[in-house]
Design an enzyme around this catalytic site. Sequence first.
Site, PDB file in Angstrom:
ATOM      1  N   GLY A 102      25.501  11.648   7.941  1.00 20.35           N
ATOM      2  CA  GLY A 102      26.721  10.890   8.256  1.00 20.35           C
ATOM      3  C   GLY A 102      27.877  11.865   8.355  1.00 20.35           C
ATOM      4  O   GLY A 102      27.690  13.043   8.666  1.00 20.35           O
ATOM      5  N   ILE A 155      29.852  13.252   6.050  1.00 17.16           N
ATOM      6  CA  ILE A 155      29.883  14.371   5.097  1.00 17.16           C
ATOM      7  C   ILE A 155      28.752  15.354   5.421  1.00 17.16           C
ATOM      8  O   ILE A 155      28.946  16.569   5.421  1.00 17.16           O
ATOM      9  CB  ILE A 155      29.806  13.862   3.640  1.00 17.16           C
ATOM     10  CG1 ILE A 155      30.988  12.922   3.352  1.00 17.16           C
ATOM     11  CG2 ILE A 155      29.809  15.037   2.653  1.00 17.16           C
ATOM     12  CD1 ILE A 155      30.925  12.184   2.026  1.00 17.16           C
ATOM     13  N   ARG A 191      18.272   7.357   8.765  1.00 15.05           N
ATOM     14  CA  ARG A 191      17.670   6.159   9.347  1.00 15.05           C
ATOM     15  C   ARG A 191      17.810   6.208  10.876  1.00 15.05           C
ATOM     16  O   ARG A 191      16.915   5.868  11.604  1.00 15.05           O
ATOM     17  CB  ARG A 191      18.374   4.906   8.815  1.00 15.05           C
ATOM     18  CG  ARG A 191      17.730   4.368   7.576  1.00 15.05           C
ATOM     19  CD  ARG A 191      18.580   3.294   6.978  1.00 15.05           C
ATOM     20  NE  ARG A 191      19.934   3.782   6.725  1.00 15.05           N
ATOM     21  CZ  ARG A 191      20.899   3.074   6.151  1.00 15.05           C
ATOM     22  NH1 ARG A 191      20.672   1.842   5.783  1.00 15.05           N
ATOM     23  NH2 ARG A 191      22.088   3.581   5.931  1.00 15.05           N
ATOM     24  N   THR A 200      25.444  15.562  -3.773  1.00 21.26           N
ATOM     25  CA  THR A 200      26.867  15.230  -3.951  1.00 21.26           C
ATOM     26  C   THR A 200      27.115  13.765  -3.580  1.00 21.26           C
ATOM     27  O   THR A 200      28.252  13.372  -3.370  1.00 21.26           O
ATOM     28  CB  THR A 200      27.775  16.124  -3.062  1.00 21.26           C
ATOM     29  OG1 THR A 200      27.318  16.031  -1.701  1.00 21.26           O
ATOM     30  CG2 THR A 200      27.761  17.561  -3.514  1.00 21.26           C
ATOM     31  N   ARG A 230      25.156  10.291  -4.810  1.00 20.25           N
ATOM     32  CA  ARG A 230      25.126   9.475  -6.024  1.00 20.25           C
ATOM     33  C   ARG A 230      23.966   9.955  -6.887  1.00 20.25           C
ATOM     34  O   ARG A 230      22.870  10.215  -6.372  1.00 20.25           O
ATOM     35  CB  ARG A 230      24.918   7.993  -5.686  1.00 20.25           C
ATOM     36  CG  ARG A 230      26.120   7.304  -5.077  1.00 20.25           C
ATOM     37  CD  ARG A 230      27.248   7.097  -6.093  1.00 20.25           C
ATOM     38  NE  ARG A 230      28.392   6.420  -5.545  1.00 20.25           N
ATOM     39  CZ  ARG A 230      29.462   7.012  -4.989  1.00 20.25           C
ATOM     40  NH1 ARG A 230      29.522   8.331  -4.926  1.00 20.25           N
ATOM     41  NH2 ARG A 230      30.463   6.297  -4.526  1.00 20.25           N
ATOM     42  N   GLU A 276      26.138   9.012 -15.330  1.00 20.42           N
ATOM     43  CA  GLU A 276      27.440   9.674 -15.415  1.00 20.42           C
ATOM     44  C   GLU A 276      28.244   8.964 -16.491  1.00 20.42           C
ATOM     45  O   GLU A 276      28.190   7.744 -16.551  1.00 20.42           O
ATOM     46  CB  GLU A 276      28.194   9.582 -14.080  1.00 20.42           C
ATOM     47  CG  GLU A 276      27.610  10.496 -13.035  1.00 20.42           C
ATOM     48  CD  GLU A 276      28.326  10.477 -11.697  1.00 20.42           C
ATOM     49  OE1 GLU A 276      29.435   9.916 -11.616  1.00 20.42           O
ATOM     50  OE2 GLU A 276      27.777  11.014 -10.741  1.00 20.42           O
ATOM     51  N   HIS A 314      31.410  15.063 -10.782  1.00 20.04           N
ATOM     52  CA  HIS A 314      31.751  14.137  -9.687  1.00 20.04           C
ATOM     53  C   HIS A 314      33.189  14.357  -9.178  1.00 20.04           C
ATOM     54  O   HIS A 314      34.040  13.469  -9.266  1.00 20.04           O
ATOM     55  CB  HIS A 314      31.568  12.679 -10.154  1.00 20.04           C
ATOM     56  CG  HIS A 314      31.399  11.715  -9.007  1.00 20.04           C
ATOM     57  ND1 HIS A 314      30.641  10.572  -9.087  1.00 20.04           N
ATOM     58  CD2 HIS A 314      31.899  11.711  -7.743  1.00 20.04           C
ATOM     59  CE1 HIS A 314      30.688   9.920  -7.931  1.00 20.04           C
ATOM     60  NE2 HIS A 314      31.458  10.598  -7.098  1.00 20.04           N
ATOM     61  N   ILE A 315      33.403  15.565  -8.640  1.00 19.36           N
ATOM     62  CA  ILE A 315      34.749  15.904  -8.136  1.00 19.36           C
ATOM     63  C   ILE A 315      34.789  16.008  -6.616  1.00 19.36           C
ATOM     64  O   ILE A 315      35.722  16.593  -6.050  1.00 19.36           O
ATOM     65  CB  ILE A 315      35.250  17.236  -8.744  1.00 19.36           C
ATOM     66  CG1 ILE A 315      34.256  18.382  -8.445  1.00 19.36           C
ATOM     67  CG2 ILE A 315      35.515  17.114 -10.228  1.00 19.36           C
ATOM     68  CD1 ILE A 315      34.896  19.756  -8.420  1.00 19.36           C
ATOM     69  N   GLY A 316      33.776  15.452  -5.938  1.00 17.81           N
ATOM     70  CA  GLY A 316      33.692  15.600  -4.481  1.00 17.81           C
ATOM     71  C   GLY A 316      35.005  15.337  -3.753  1.00 17.81           C
ATOM     72  O   GLY A 316      35.425  16.113  -2.904  1.00 17.81           O
TER      73      GLY A 316
HETATM   74  C1  8YV Z   1      35.400   8.621  -5.850  1.00 18.71           C
HETATM   75  C2  8YV Z   1      33.270   8.874  -4.386  1.00 18.71           C
HETATM   76  O1  8YV Z   1      36.139   9.565  -6.540  1.00 18.71           O
HETATM   77  O2  8YV Z   1      34.295   8.103  -2.415  1.00 18.71           O
HETATM   78  C3  8YV Z   1      33.296   8.105  -3.118  1.00 18.71           C
HETATM   79  O3  8YV Z   1      32.286   7.457  -2.795  1.00 18.71           O
HETATM   80  O4  8YV Z   1      32.250   9.091  -4.936  1.00 18.71           O
HETATM   81  C4  8YV Z   1      34.516   9.451  -4.953  1.00 18.71           C
HETATM   82  O5  8YV Z   1      35.345   9.823  -3.900  1.00 18.71           O
HETATM   83  C5  8YV Z   1      34.802   7.691  -6.865  1.00 18.71           C
HETATM   84  O6  8YV Z   1      33.863   6.848  -6.327  1.00 18.71           O
HETATM   85  C6  8YV Z   1      35.915   6.878  -7.532  1.00 18.71           C
HETATM   86  O7  8YV Z   1      36.222   5.657  -6.876  1.00 18.71           O
END
Ligand code: 8YV
Length: 327
Positions: A156, A158, A179, A237, A239, A268, A287-289
């Site tokens: 997708g 990202i 998919r 990165t 889930r 988490e 989880h700092i993406g």
């Molecule tokens: C969020 C994320 O920080 O956008 C997403 O799907 O994983 C992160 O950007 C997190 O979900 C908080 O809402």
Amino acid sequence: MSKKVLITRVIPSIAYDSLIAAGFDVTVWERDTPMTQAQLIEQTKKVDALLSLGANKLNKEFFSACNHLDIIAQFAVGYDNIDVAEATRLGIPVGNTPDVLSEATADVAFGLMIATSRKMFFHHKTIERGEWKQFEPLKNLGVQLTGKTLGIFGMGRIGMVMAQRCQGAYNMNIIYHSRNRNIEAEKLFNAKWVSFDELLKESEVLSVHSVLSEETQGLFNKSVFSKMRRSAIFINTSRGGVHNEKDLIDALREGTIWGAGLDVTNPEPMKADNPLLTMPNVAVLPHIGSATEEARTGMARIASGNIIEFYKTGKMLHCVNPEVLKN
Ligand code: 8YV
């Protein structure tokens, strides 16, 4: 009368400011911990629109108490915390915030790939422990990334940025499994669609950019790791639920795969005594993406924009169940 909006955490002020400027009556949950389920339900009952975060569980229990909502605007691109089928059944549109965080999240995947390949987090810890004594000709060598095969699981937005980074920096050969075919990625990066088994077999770095769904829940388990190369680096990165963490620990311990870089864990937050944190070939982040000023501001702008646009025109900037809007 003004429509009432609840924002479930303090997020960049552009969200609050633009909702207020558009005439909404806005309540912000100002504590620095997420709401409990009871607090979420109690507070949501008082409002017309909800600006939610990933930590909020918008499940059947939530919807049976809050079926009055006009709209849900999620402050994230992922929405696996929301029972979208139930929202759709109730006619509640759900918005999300794609695009604005693609660069930031791909940077974390790219950074984890490099950090893992050179055992950077581990080396950093050796200095902290006072273990940097002398030059080591043979200890804890990494691996080079140039010309390696990158496998993207979920091509997708990202995944596309990750492919671009890896091809530009390391001239990596890009294969992917999604998919649907991504013709743009095929044109831009000469990316090749492969079956899932082929992705496992060929990838020297395998980076997960898929959604968490019934199909992907726990997908990367013992049997899947056993089909990967012993030299492979696994990056996640998206889930944490997409991998089975116990099986990942075993795969790394037993040398089934070479290393792992994770921005998402399962569960988490990860506990401080998790064995992954002491493995040389592993790099973990909390989880700092999307955690850049630019991405989080963009997410706040789109999440609030989804609410403003919905009440103004009946449309949304990004809606995950647009069939509700058409009705
Ligand atoms: C969020 C994320 O920080 O956008 C997403 O799907 O994983 C992160 O950007 C997190 O979900 C908080 O809402």
